[in-house]
Design an enzyme around this catalytic site. Sequence first.
Site, PDB file in Angstrom:
ATOM      1  N   GLU A 136       0.865  -1.186   0.000  1.00 41.84           N
ATOM      2  CA  GLU A 136       0.000   0.000   0.000  1.00 41.84           C
ATOM      3  C   GLU A 136       0.894   1.225   0.000  1.00 41.84           C
ATOM      4  O   GLU A 136       1.911   1.252   0.714  1.00 41.84           O
ATOM      5  CB  GLU A 136      -0.903   0.013   1.230  1.00 41.84           C
ATOM      6  CG  GLU A 136      -1.689   1.313   1.414  1.00 41.84           C
ATOM      7  CD  GLU A 136      -2.486   1.342   2.724  1.00 41.84           C
ATOM      8  OE1 GLU A 136      -2.891   0.270   3.200  1.00 41.84           O
ATOM      9  OE2 GLU A 136      -2.690   2.451   3.265  1.00 41.84           O
ATOM     10  N   GLU A 141      -2.454  12.086   2.907  1.00 45.80           N
ATOM     11  CA  GLU A 141      -3.185  11.594   4.060  1.00 45.80           C
ATOM     12  C   GLU A 141      -2.956  12.521   5.254  1.00 45.80           C
ATOM     13  O   GLU A 141      -1.880  13.078   5.438  1.00 45.80           O
ATOM     14  CB  GLU A 141      -2.741  10.168   4.413  1.00 45.80           C
ATOM     15  CG  GLU A 141      -3.622   9.505   5.451  1.00 45.80           C
ATOM     16  CD  GLU A 141      -3.278   8.042   5.664  1.00 45.80           C
ATOM     17  OE1 GLU A 141      -4.174   7.283   6.070  1.00 45.80           O
ATOM     18  OE2 GLU A 141      -2.105   7.660   5.433  1.00 45.80           O
TER      19      GLU A 141
END
Length: 336
Positions: A136, A141
């Site tokens: 991932e 974020e």
Amino acid sequence: MRTGYALLLSLAPLIPVSARAHFTIKDSYVGHSFFDAWNWESLDDPTHGRVNYVDQGFAIAQNLSYATDSKFVMRADDFNTVGQGDRGRNSVRISSKNAYDESIIVLDLQHMPEGCSTWPAFWSLSQRGPWPHGGEIDYIEGVNLATQNLASLHTTPQCTMPQTRLQSGNPTSLDCDANVNYNQGCGVSFAKPASYGTPFNAEGGGFFAIVRTKRDGVRIWFWSRNEATVPPEIRNPPSSQGGFLLGGGNDEIYPTDSWGTPEAVFPLGKDASCDYDSHFDPHALVFDLTFCGDWAGSAYPTSGCGGNCNDFVDNNPSAFSDAYWEINSLRIYTPS
């Protein structure tokens, strides 16, 4: 154990012009094209957020996803309170139907979700899985009232990052193993101002460029919209329709010295302490917006927001008027 030679590789300058690969435009997502080429996922949130991800039909009917010829928007519901027995506040999570391995991703982002309890992310994960197999990569974020972007990797074991790298950002953790430190991953906090949240939106957004190769791993650049140093191939990329390029620009791209120092660098070459082939495979891209949950919820008490995170989500719909993604374009270039 990382060798001295490998450390030198992680500090090396950008690849000389003569050694650059050729990356040409593969997919271009602008406006309405998101509706055809992406999946609306209505799954239960894997990060345990106070969110109800809705399907495409519902999102369009409720104006949670809409587009023009040049914009794509997805947002949280900001009109309704959330019942105690409901799954959470209505929001959107989409994933690309196509998956990408070695690639250059250029995102022109006008606005990202902001505010207390929010946890937006633009990221990618293995289309093959199961997670965390195949890896991932989190490109954008943050949570709550954060103002600096965090990029990170989450992998299977035996993947770590060096403390010292040729990057502007600051390492927050070095072990990428998803089984370590409650899946913290190996992160880099950006150093440039206005890379996330309210400051990012106040500047009219900006540009992210992600370069992923087996030789050099993952490198991420960021430019605020009004920076004079935004490379022309980033600010004015080509448009495409039916395989033809429109409106000028160049269909070929690769980092040059004009891009400057990346904000984040994750070495994944054969001499790194995280080899590419055993940890990464083709990834689908994901945009999502959740609330509270494993990270935003745990950070909420010290975020400066006040009260209880889930209660805030349930009872303050107007607080989510700025909880939306506004994308000008997303372009993916692949080796040719």
